[in-house]
Write a protein that holds these residues in place. Sequence first.
Motif, mmCIF file in Angstrom:
data_model
loop_
_atom_site.group_PDB
_atom_site.id
_atom_site.type_symbol
_atom_site.label_atom_id
_atom_site.label_comp_id
_atom_site.label_asym_id
_atom_site.label_seq_id
_atom_site.Cartn_x
_atom_site.Cartn_y
_atom_site.Cartn_z
ATOM 1 N N GLY B 218 38.566 59.219 -66.791
ATOM 2 C CA GLY B 218 39.525 59.998 -65.996
ATOM 3 C C GLY B 218 40.886 59.324 -65.874
ATOM 4 N N PHE B 219 40.982 58.100 -66.406
ATOM 5 C CA PHE B 219 42.238 57.347 -66.258
ATOM 6 C C PHE B 219 42.673 56.748 -67.598
ATOM 7 N N ARG B 220 43.966 56.471 -67.710
ATOM 8 C CA ARG B 220 44.495 55.747 -68.876
ATOM 9 C C ARG B 220 45.532 54.737 -68.391
ATOM 10 N N LEU B 221 45.617 53.630 -69.144
ATOM 11 C CA LEU B 221 46.690 52.664 -68.876
ATOM 12 C C LEU B 221 47.854 52.999 -69.793
ATOM 13 N N VAL B 222 49.053 53.074 -69.261
ATOM 14 C CA VAL B 222 50.233 53.339 -70.107
ATOM 15 C C VAL B 222 51.234 52.198 -69.936
ATOM 16 N N SER B 223 51.949 51.893 -71.041
ATOM 17 C CA SER B 223 52.979 50.841 -70.989
ATOM 18 C C SER B 223 54.283 51.415 -71.512
ATOM 19 N N GLY B 224 55.376 50.995 -70.927
ATOM 20 C CA GLY B 224 56.665 51.476 -71.384
ATOM 21 C C GLY B 224 57.778 50.552 -70.955
ATOM 22 N N GLU B 225 59.013 50.998 -71.191
ATOM 23 C CA GLU B 225 60.154 50.152 -70.827
ATOM 24 C C GLU B 225 60.644 50.514 -69.430
ATOM 25 N N ALA B 226 61.511 49.661 -68.918
ATOM 26 C CA ALA B 226 61.961 49.814 -67.523
ATOM 27 C C ALA B 226 62.569 51.189 -67.251
ATOM 28 N N GLU B 227 63.338 51.717 -68.234
ATOM 29 C CA GLU B 227 63.983 53.033 -68.014
ATOM 30 C C GLU B 227 62.970 54.186 -67.971
ATOM 31 N N ASP B 228 61.842 54.011 -68.696
ATOM 32 C CA ASP B 228 60.772 55.031 -68.634
ATOM 33 C C ASP B 228 60.187 55.086 -67.226
ATOM 34 N N LEU B 229 60.076 53.899 -66.634
ATOM 35 C CA LEU B 229 59.463 53.825 -65.298
ATOM 36 C C LEU B 229 60.271 54.636 -64.277
ATOM 37 N N ILE B 230 61.587 54.559 -64.367
ATOM 38 C CA ILE B 230 62.433 55.280 -63.405
ATOM 39 C C ILE B 230 62.149 56.780 -63.477
ATOM 40 N N LYS B 231 61.960 57.292 -64.709
ATOM 41 C CA LYS B 231 61.723 58.738 -64.881
ATOM 42 C C LYS B 231 60.299 59.145 -64.492
#
Lengths: 227, 282
Positions: B218-231
């Motif tokens: 039911g869950f996934r781990l996602v990784s991204g860059e700092a600007e993705d986090l803001i959105k």
Amino acid sequence: MSNLLRKNFKLCFIPLIAAFYLFALMLLIPNYIYLIPCFFTTNAIFYMFQRCVLNNDFLYTSFLPVSKRDSVKAMFILVVIIELVMLALYVPMIFLNRVAVSTPNSAGVDTSVTLIAMGFCVFSIFNLVFLPSFYKTAYKAGNSFLKASVAVFCFIFVSEGVFIAANSLGDKVGFFGWIKDHLDCWPGSAETLVPQLIVLAAAVVIFAALTMISLKRSEKNFEMVDL
Amino acid sequence: MLLEVNGLTKYYREFKLDNVAFSLDEGYIMGFIGRNGAGKSTTIKSMLNLVHRDGGSVYFEGKDFFQNETESKAHIGVVLGEFNCYNQSKLKDITAVTKRFYPEWDDNVYKSYLEKFSLDESKKVKELSAGMKVKYALTLALSHNAKLLILDEPTSGLDPVSRDDLLDVFRSIIEDGTRSILFSTHIISDLEKCADYITYIKNGKVYISQDVESFKDGFRLVSGEAEDLIKLKDHLIGYKEHAFGFTGLVKKEDLDFFEGLKQAPADLESIMIYVEQEEKHE
């Protein structure tokens, strides 16, 4: 119930309680408050509960396939046995006192059937105060013992006061005279034995009734305790 | 159903165990997880009537537990952490007293666990280490043919080898399909190895109670860059920022928002860590 009693004797009963029975020898001291050994017995019961708390006995028992009510009942049976053994020891000590101590007791009730009746009253009061108070928390043994000791000492103070008064005012006040001649003396004749046995029977009824009331209250209190 | 807990409620001044409900069938291990103070021990104690509940019911083998407490407890083995009772008594004396309460006590099973856990019966409780105390508690709980084992932190205090051995014991216990285990732990890796179901309790409420695979799926781990986090941070359950951006947890149904970002399956420990961050970020 027999399993719980066995558990209590094996894991809760402390050999120190047997040592407390030696205080029955205090009945051989001339001019002494002969209810004090009963008070010492209540001390032993307090130590036993204190040890049960330190050993997490109440939590352990609650894991076992027994109800909380039965675990309270089993502790009551152990307490009553400890008390009755002390009163049973009073019987030979009363006879020994008769042989060894020649003077009447000026410090309170003399060695007689009345003394055993008074012992039943001490234990009735102790059971009524200590046990329901303890089972409100199942860990505050010291606090409960303090309350019970105050109640027991009030009883000892008043009752022994009556017998001291009977000794000194027996010749002047009719009521004290009757106590001196019928209750505070060796039950050597039917005239003294019958009233003393009636007092003993009344004390046994009081002991049974107050201990039953205490049991019901303790069961109810323990039911609400969060272990 | 072997165990059914419905609407279990307990009020404290500053905490409420709120309508806890879950069930466990025969032949499974259920891990009971949650932070310190989330209500795991209160749930277990309320289930066993050690704590006076304010509401709810517990059914064991189809019967009301509280109406059949004595009979039910004869078929339940309980371990609440290490064995901390009767410190001055010898193990053999405690066992001699305890075994009489259980009609299905099996001396051979008891002796086999003594041997397995290298327990010396002639020792006093105070002479045992913390780990050995847990092992003794487990030995008592495992020796009366219990249908349900309720274990609160049974593996804490044990070394990794003992823990692994114990998890093997748990698996062997449920093998015949008639017995089950409910155990709470902070060592989530232990659950990954042996649990079939997870009940996750958060702030006194059941957050999720389901089988481990569906739970993790039911869950996934996602990784991204700092600007993705803001959105995207409103769609994340929890996240952690680091030098290269962020890693966060997301519900599977919200994955569409994270297209193009690195995704990975979530393990139990990560789920718990990020779910507990949920409120912090709100």
